[in-house]
Each structure stands twice: as structure tokens, then as C-alpha cells.
Design a protein around this motif. Structure first.
Motif, PDB file in Angstrom:
ATOM      1  N   SER A  99       0.797  -1.221   0.000  1.00 15.20           N
ATOM      2  CA  SER A  99       0.000   0.000   0.000  1.00 15.20           C
ATOM      3  C   SER A  99       0.833   1.277   0.000  1.00 15.20           C
ATOM      4  O   SER A  99       0.322   2.348  -0.337  1.00 15.20           O
ATOM      5  N   VAL A 100       2.113   1.180   0.371  1.00 15.56           N
ATOM      6  CA  VAL A 100       2.956   2.379   0.441  1.00 15.56           C
ATOM      7  C   VAL A 100       4.148   2.315  -0.511  1.00 15.56           C
ATOM      8  O   VAL A 100       4.885   3.298  -0.642  1.00 15.56           O
ATOM      9  N   LYS A 101       4.319   1.191  -1.160  1.00 18.94           N
ATOM     10  CA  LYS A 101       5.474   1.012  -2.038  1.00 18.94           C
ATOM     11  C   LYS A 101       5.478   2.069  -3.136  1.00 18.94           C
ATOM     12  O   LYS A 101       4.460   2.334  -3.769  1.00 18.94           O
ATOM     13  N   GLY A 102       6.634   2.690  -3.347  1.00 14.36           N
ATOM     14  CA  GLY A 102       6.758   3.734  -4.354  1.00 14.36           C
ATOM     15  C   GLY A 102       6.416   5.123  -3.851  1.00 14.36           C
ATOM     16  O   GLY A 102       6.699   6.119  -4.521  1.00 14.36           O
ATOM     17  N   ARG A 103       5.819   5.206  -2.665  1.00 12.34           N
ATOM     18  CA  ARG A 103       5.461   6.506  -2.089  1.00 12.34           C
ATOM     19  C   ARG A 103       6.225   6.798  -0.802  1.00 12.34           C
ATOM     20  O   ARG A 103       6.546   7.959  -0.530  1.00 12.34           O
TER      21      ARG A 103
END
Length: 119
Positions: free
Chosen positions: A63-67
Motif C-alpha cells: 500500500s505504500v510502495k513507491g510513495r
């Protein structure tokens, strides 16, 4: 046990950024793996990211990967979580935690810092 204190939470608009920090009291901080977790109202605490003692191993929740980006500074006994492109669903109390080894159980927890993302 390691004493952990989080900071950096606050209110931000969707699409904005925040940087959370966690300061550890333990001089052997560099021996601990660290993790970030969050808990939204009415929901169970969930894993966000973790980092090994040497920072060579990192894992993110989908859900948070890349952010989000987790990092640590062993010289300053701190671990950070850079959060970009924030969404309202990222609203939660964020906790840092320490484990004796990467992938192990977390034995020490901070008190948490509130992150609120408005739409």
C-alpha cells in the motif's frame, strides 16, 4: 529495551508529504532492525516498512510502495519514514519499533505520532 520517540506527524493535504523520525536511546541502536507500523481508527495495527540494522534489507507494504521511503542514520540513532503522495487512507497513528534482528518480533515500541491526510 530501546526507548523510542517518534516525531514529525501532522495534518497535510492529499498529495502532500511528511517526514517522520524516530529517535532511539540505545547506544547499540545499530544492532537493531527497525520498523514502522500504523493504526487507523477502528482498524488493527498494520505493517508499513522495515529496515535491517545495516540498511541493506528493506521491505514495504504494498500500500505504500513507491510513495514511502524508510532510512536510518546509525550515527544519530534515528530511523525515518519519508512519506510522499499522501492519501486520506494513510491517516493513522504511526509507530516505530525495534527488533533484535530483521524479520524478528518487535520488542520495543514508540508512543506514536498522528498523521492526518485531508482530502
Amino acid at each position: 529495551q530501546v526507548q523510542l520517540v517518534e516525531s514529525g506527524g501532522g495534518l497535510v493535504q492529499a498529495g502532500g508529504s511528511l517526514r517522520l523520525s524516530c529517535a532511539a536511546s540505545e547506544r547499540s541502536f545499530s544492532n537493531y532492525a527497525m520498523g514502522w507500523f500504523r493504526q487507523a481508527p477502528g482498524k488493527e495495527r498494520e505493517f508499513v516498512a522495515r529496515i535491517s540494522s545495516s540498511a541493506r534489507l528493506i521491505l514495504y507494504a504494498d500500500s505504500v510502495k513507491g510513495r514511502f521511503t524508510i532510512s536510518r542514520d546509525n550515527a544519530k540513532n534515528t530511523v525515518s519514514l519519508q512519506m510522499n503522495s499522501l492519501k486520506p487512507e494513510d491517516t493513522a497513528v504511526y509507530y516505530c519499533a525495534a527488533a533484535r534482528y530483521y524479520g524478528g518480533n518487535y520488542s520495543s515500541w514508540g508512543q506514536g505520532t498522528q498523521v492526518t491526510v485531508s482530502s
